[in-house]
Design an enzyme around this catalytic site. Structure first.
Site, PDB file in Angstrom:
ATOM      1  N   HIS A   1      21.065 -16.226 -18.934  1.00 56.73           N
ATOM      2  CA  HIS A   1      20.081 -15.836 -17.918  1.00 56.73           C
ATOM      3  C   HIS A   1      20.714 -15.680 -16.540  1.00 56.73           C
ATOM      4  O   HIS A   1      21.639 -16.390 -16.157  1.00 56.73           O
ATOM      5  CB  HIS A   1      18.940 -16.859 -17.864  1.00 56.73           C
ATOM      6  CG  HIS A   1      19.377 -18.255 -17.533  1.00 56.73           C
ATOM      7  ND1 HIS A   1      19.591 -18.691 -16.246  1.00 56.73           N
ATOM      8  CD2 HIS A   1      19.642 -19.322 -18.321  1.00 56.73           C
ATOM      9  CE1 HIS A   1      19.942 -19.964 -16.247  1.00 56.73           C
ATOM     10  NE2 HIS A   1      19.995 -20.373 -17.507  1.00 56.73           N
ATOM     11  N   ASP A   2      20.229 -14.672 -15.813  1.00 53.82           N
ATOM     12  CA  ASP A   2      20.612 -14.394 -14.424  1.00 53.82           C
ATOM     13  C   ASP A   2      22.050 -13.919 -14.264  1.00 53.82           C
ATOM     14  O   ASP A   2      22.566 -13.870 -13.141  1.00 53.82           O
ATOM     15  CB  ASP A   2      20.378 -15.622 -13.536  1.00 53.82           C
ATOM     16  CG  ASP A   2      18.927 -16.094 -13.575  1.00 53.82           C
ATOM     17  OD1 ASP A   2      18.076 -15.411 -12.987  1.00 53.82           O
ATOM     18  OD2 ASP A   2      18.657 -17.122 -14.229  1.00 53.82           O
TER      19      ASP A   2
ATOM     20  N   GLY B   1      24.628 -19.242 -17.628  1.00 50.55           N
ATOM     21  CA  GLY B   1      23.736 -18.606 -16.666  1.00 50.55           C
ATOM     22  C   GLY B   1      24.406 -18.348 -15.323  1.00 50.55           C
ATOM     23  O   GLY B   1      25.347 -19.037 -14.927  1.00 50.55           O
TER      24      GLY B   1
END
Length: 274
Positions: free
Chosen positions: A123-124, A141
């Site tokens: 994520h991100d 992440g």
């Protein structure tokens, strides 16, 4: 006007926006908030979910998944998203998770990226253009990777690490700290071993630029005195060269993980630096 080619066993939820030249294979699943631009190809059993946008010509091969929730226990279903740039390829069993509220809320891949089999983009993460992740690469992440970076198979990159553009990461490495632009690193735990000289030459960097980068690398990572003093000397001697200035700016930028320093050099790196 062309009509999407959607296999009768595929599930495309109402609300999904599918361009006319899209091809969706058997048993694939496309969520209600997914947008597929012209020329996108979705392979058998692939899963696209969440607020996900695939730009023109993206390929998602069988059993890959894009846009599923982040592996973050703080995530409570917020409308975060994934964007994948034109012509990028997501190979079999690779995973690209959507952003989290603890980051920018978006996981983004640039144009012409290649995410090989079983690689994971957490994520991100922010990947710029022409990034290649070989098989089984794992990105935690919030990782940021610059243009034209190659990451070797089986490498794990810690959360919030930055990889500067044109760098190369050797296979089976554990990367815990930021890697300078044009750098080369490998090992568990990874250390800098020189510059990505092969990549620089392949991409048309001239002798003057390469010599300046080699001198800056030696000054920063192999010289004497404190790192701050070496930084100042390199800025004075080579700071007007654009690629050296880029490295200095990368080092000076805020970092959560700290900067990777030099370890042993390979024979090739020593020969090139001689």
């Amino acid at each position: 006007m062309s009509v999407p080619q959607i296999h009768p066993t595929a599930i495309v939820e109402e609300g999904a926006r599918i361009a006319g030249s899209v091809v969706i294979g058997p048993y694939a699943t496309v969520g209600a908030q997914v947008v597929l631009d012209e020329g996108v190809q979705v392979g058998a059993h692939a899963v696209l979910d969440g607020v996900t946008h695939l730009a023109e010509g993206v390929q998602v091969l069988p059993f890959a998944s894009v846009g599923l929730p982040p592996q973050d226990l703080k995530y409570k279903g917020e409308p975060t998203r994934v964007e994948i740039g034109p012509r990028s390829i997501i190979r079999e069993h690779a995973t690209v998770h959507r952003g989290s509220v603890g980051g920018e809320g978006i996981t983004r891949l640039g144009a012409d990226c290649l995410i090989m089999c079983v690689a994971h983009v957490g994520h991100d993460c922010q990947l710029e253009d022409k990034v290649i992740l070989a098989n089984n690469v794992m990105l935690g992440g919030h990782v940021h990777i610059g243009d034209n970076v190659f990451v070797g198979g089986g490498t794990a990159i810690h959360q919030s690490v930055r990889i500067g553009r044109q760098a190369v990461i050797g296979g089976m490495s554990g990367v815990e700290r930021d890697v300078i632009p044009f750098g080369s690193c490998m090992g568990n735990r990874a250390r800098l071993i020189g510059l990505n000289l092969i990549g620089l030459k392949r991409r048309g960097f001239g002798r003057e630029a390469i010599n300046a980068l080699r001198a800056a690398y030696r000054g920063l990572f192999l010289g004497r005195g404190t790192f701050e003093a070496r930084m100042a000397l390199v800025a004075q001697d080579q700071g007007s060269q654009p690629q050296v200035a880029e490295i200095l700016a990368f080092i000076e930028a805020a970092s959560r993980r700290g900067l990777m320093r030099a370890g042993r050099q390979t024979d090739d790196a020593e020969a090139e630096a001689a």
